[in-house]
Scaffold this active site. Structure first.
Site, PDB file in Angstrom:
ATOM      1  N   ASN A 157       7.300  -8.246   2.071  1.00 15.71           N
ATOM      2  CA  ASN A 157       7.893  -6.652   2.267  1.00 15.71           C
ATOM      3  C   ASN A 157       7.337  -6.114   3.606  1.00 15.71           C
ATOM      4  OD1 ASN A 157       8.842  -4.070   1.362  1.00 15.71           O
ATOM      5  ND2 ASN A 157       6.613  -3.906   1.363  1.00 15.71           N
ATOM      6  N   SER A 175       0.892  -1.289  -0.198  1.00 16.20           N
ATOM      7  CA  SER A 175      -0.010  -0.170  -0.088  1.00 16.20           C
ATOM      8  C   SER A 175       0.789   1.179  -0.107  1.00 16.20           C
ATOM      9  CB  SER A 175      -0.925   0.143   1.322  1.00 16.20           C
ATOM     10  OG  SER A 175      -0.114   0.108   2.270  1.00 16.20           O
ATOM     11  N   TYR A 210      13.101  -4.172  16.654  1.00 18.08           N
ATOM     12  CA  TYR A 210      13.000  -4.322  14.935  1.00 18.08           C
ATOM     13  C   TYR A 210      14.296  -5.026  14.448  1.00 18.08           C
ATOM     14  CZ  TYR A 210      13.146  -2.088  10.360  1.00 18.08           C
ATOM     15  OH  TYR A 210      12.987  -1.920   8.894  1.00 18.08           O
TER      16      TYR A 210
HETATM   17  N1  LIG Z   1      12.107   2.774   5.145  1.00 15.24           N
HETATM   18  C1  LIG Z   1      13.185   2.156   5.333  1.00 15.24           C
HETATM   19  O1  LIG Z   1      14.109   3.263   5.745  1.00 15.24           O
HETATM   20  C2  LIG Z   1      13.575   0.970   5.440  1.00 15.24           C
HETATM   21  C3  LIG Z   1      14.882   0.301   5.635  1.00 15.24           C
HETATM   22  C4  LIG Z   1      15.127  -0.797   5.778  1.00 15.24           C
HETATM   23  C5  LIG Z   1      14.177  -1.800   5.536  1.00 15.24           C
HETATM   24  N2  LIG Z   1      12.777  -1.430   5.269  1.00 15.24           N
HETATM   25  C6  LIG Z   1      11.809  -2.315   5.496  1.00 15.24           C
HETATM   26  O2  LIG Z   1      11.006  -2.280   4.033  1.00 15.24           O
HETATM   27  C7  LIG Z   1       9.838  -2.860   4.076  1.00 15.24           C
HETATM   28  C8  LIG Z   1       8.647  -2.030   3.529  1.00 15.24           C
HETATM   29  O3  LIG Z   1       8.588  -0.567   4.349  1.00 15.24           O
HETATM   30  P1  LIG Z   1       8.574   0.708   3.752  1.00 15.24           P
HETATM   31  O4  LIG Z   1       9.817   1.373   4.148  1.00 15.24           O
HETATM   32  O5  LIG Z   1       8.222   0.632   2.354  1.00 15.24           O
HETATM   33  O6  LIG Z   1       7.594   1.575   4.788  1.00 15.24           O
HETATM   34  P2  LIG Z   1       6.185   1.734   4.895  1.00 15.24           P
HETATM   35  O7  LIG Z   1       5.780   2.521   3.531  1.00 15.24           O
HETATM   36  O8  LIG Z   1       5.759   2.180   6.078  1.00 15.24           O
HETATM   37  O9  LIG Z   1       5.511   0.381   4.238  1.00 15.24           O
HETATM   38  C9  LIG Z   1       5.039  -0.736   5.150  1.00 15.24           C
HETATM   39  C10 LIG Z   1       4.174  -1.650   4.234  1.00 15.24           C
HETATM   40  O10 LIG Z   1       3.772  -2.505   5.350  1.00 15.24           O
HETATM   41  C11 LIG Z   1       2.535  -2.663   5.482  1.00 15.24           C
HETATM   42  N3  LIG Z   1       2.148  -3.271   6.788  1.00 15.24           N
HETATM   43  C12 LIG Z   1       2.426  -2.880   7.971  1.00 15.24           C
HETATM   44  N4  LIG Z   1       2.130  -3.507   9.077  1.00 15.24           N
HETATM   45  C13 LIG Z   1       1.076  -4.257   8.424  1.00 15.24           C
HETATM   46  C14 LIG Z   1       0.266  -5.491   8.728  1.00 15.24           C
HETATM   47  N5  LIG Z   1       0.219  -5.588  10.084  1.00 15.24           N
HETATM   48  N6  LIG Z   1      -0.496  -6.090   7.809  1.00 15.24           N
HETATM   49  C15 LIG Z   1      -0.478  -5.671   6.683  1.00 15.24           C
HETATM   50  N7  LIG Z   1       0.237  -4.824   6.268  1.00 15.24           N
HETATM   51  C16 LIG Z   1       1.248  -4.032   6.945  1.00 15.24           C
HETATM   52  C17 LIG Z   1       1.906  -1.035   5.293  1.00 15.24           C
HETATM   53  O11 LIG Z   1       0.477  -1.059   4.836  1.00 15.24           O
HETATM   54  P3  LIG Z   1      -0.550  -0.709   5.969  1.00 15.24           P
HETATM   55  O12 LIG Z   1      -0.207   0.389   6.806  1.00 15.24           O
HETATM   56  O13 LIG Z   1      -1.628  -0.239   4.832  1.00 15.24           O
HETATM   57  O14 LIG Z   1      -1.152  -1.870   6.420  1.00 15.24           O
HETATM   58  C18 LIG Z   1       2.754  -0.741   4.113  1.00 15.24           C
HETATM   59  O15 LIG Z   1       2.274  -1.125   3.043  1.00 15.24           O
HETATM   60  C19 LIG Z   1       9.701  -2.921   5.897  1.00 15.24           C
HETATM   61  O16 LIG Z   1       9.821  -4.360   5.893  1.00 15.24           O
HETATM   62  C20 LIG Z   1      10.612  -2.391   6.296  1.00 15.24           C
HETATM   63  O17 LIG Z   1      11.052  -3.027   7.581  1.00 15.24           O
HETATM   64  C21 LIG Z   1      12.503  -0.188   5.286  1.00 15.24           C
END
Ligand SMILES: NC(=O)c1ccc[n+]([C@@H]2O[C@H](COP(=O)([O-])OP(=O)(O)OC[C@H]3O[C@@H](n4cnc5c(N)ncnc54)[C@H](OP(=O)(O)O)[C@@H]3O)[C@@H](O)[C@H]2O)c1
Length: 252
Positions: A89, A14, A156
């Site tokens: 993801n 999303s 985390y």
């Molecule tokens: N941003 C960074 O700096 C970074 C760095 C390293 C790794 N990551 C990893 O990248 C991945 C994606 O994160 P992002 O950076 O794109 O941040 P984000 O925009 O916050 O995306 C997180 C996604 O996970 C979904 N999500 C979270 N909890 C959920 C639940 N209980 N059920 C279903 N969906 C859920 C959210 O959707 P809804 O809220 O709509 O449910 C959203 O689509 C994560 O695993 C994160 O740990 C991010």
């Protein structure tokens, strides 16, 4: 990198990395199953996928709930009849550490979404991935490869470290069936992860570039490109690997 007529599940599609990756798969010819909690955001991503002439199946699910996770693969098979790629993801962070009294609460919240849901979904998807000789890409983090600089984000880090070992162990189990499993470990990414998780780390947000050797923060589609590579036939000899894309975060 063609994914013509492939069926791909992207959880957490999303927003951020997942939304960008889902669209990139569609641009390469895949039909995409997009999973998250926020219906309105999923609908916007679905529209973008359909604009590429591909099908989007929206599954609204809270992956911290076992019953919701259980719906994803059956709905995918009912709609498309097969599964080629699973991208685990979806991820979240919750603050808590040993001395603030929130350790167990944070541990339970983070592990449910970042690890337990991945274990459940991968287990349910595996029989179908075996049929297509498909593969899994788990989105981890450099946080899983080093101790957290912020003590309140320790769980985390713990969850992403667990995801790394789950990647390797499941890669070994599924290798005999021709299914690959890999991990992408981003450093800081320019998106709303900190805001979405209401993390009280604003000082960090302002200085994220300081954590990288290259002084640059990756964009969502840069992570998506690595995910697509690992999911593609070009990576057919790669399994159990940890692909770091962190602008040199780990070097500092
Ligand atoms: N941003 C960074 O700096 C970074 C760095 C390293 C790794 N990551 C990893 O990248 C991945 C994606 O994160 P992002 O950076 O794109 O941040 P984000 O925009 O916050 O995306 C997180 C996604 O996970 C979904 N999500 C979270 N909890 C959920 C639940 N209980 N059920 C279903 N969906 C859920 C959210 O959707 P809804 O809220 O709509 O449910 C959203 O689509 C994560 O695993 C994160 O740990 C991010």
């Amino acid at each position: 990198m063609s994914f013509a007529n492939k069926v791909v599940i992207v959880t957490g599609a999303s927003s951020g990395i997942g939304a960008a990756t889902a669209l990139m798969f569609a641009k390469e010819g895949a039909d995409v199953v997009i999973v998250a909690r926020t219906q309105a955001k999923l609908a916007a991503v679905a529209k973008n996928i359909q604009a590429q002439g591909r099908k989007a199946l929206v599954i609204q699910a809270d992956l911290s709930k076992e019953a919701d996770v259980a719906t994803v693969v059956p709905k995918t098979i009912k709609e498309f009849g097969k599964l080629d790629v699973l991208v685990n993801n979806a991820g979240m962070a919750s603050e808590g550490c040993l001395l603030d009294g929130k350790a167990l609460q944070a541990y339970d919240e983070v592990m449910k979404t970042n690890v337990r849901a991945v274990v459940q979904l991968t287990s349910l998807a595996a029989p179908y991935l075996i049929q297509t000789k498909g593969n899994v890409v788990n989105v981890s983090s450099v946080a899983g490869l080093m101790t957290s600089k912020i003590p309140t984000l320790m769980f985390y880090s713990v969850s992403k470290a667990a995801l790394g070992h789950f990647t390797r162990c499941s890669a070994l189990e599924l290798a005999a069936s021709g299914v690959r499993v890999n991990s992408v470990n981003p450093g800081p990414v320019e998106n709303d992860f900190i805001i979405n998780n209401k993390l009280d780390v604003q000082d960090l947000k302002g200085n994220l570039t300081d954590f990288t050797a290259l002084g640059y923060i990756a964009k969502d589609d840069e992570i998506g490109r690595v995910i697509l590579f690992l999911a593609s036939d070009k990576a057919r000899s790669i399994t159990g690997s940890t692909y770091v894309i962190d602008n040199g975060c780990l070097l500092k």
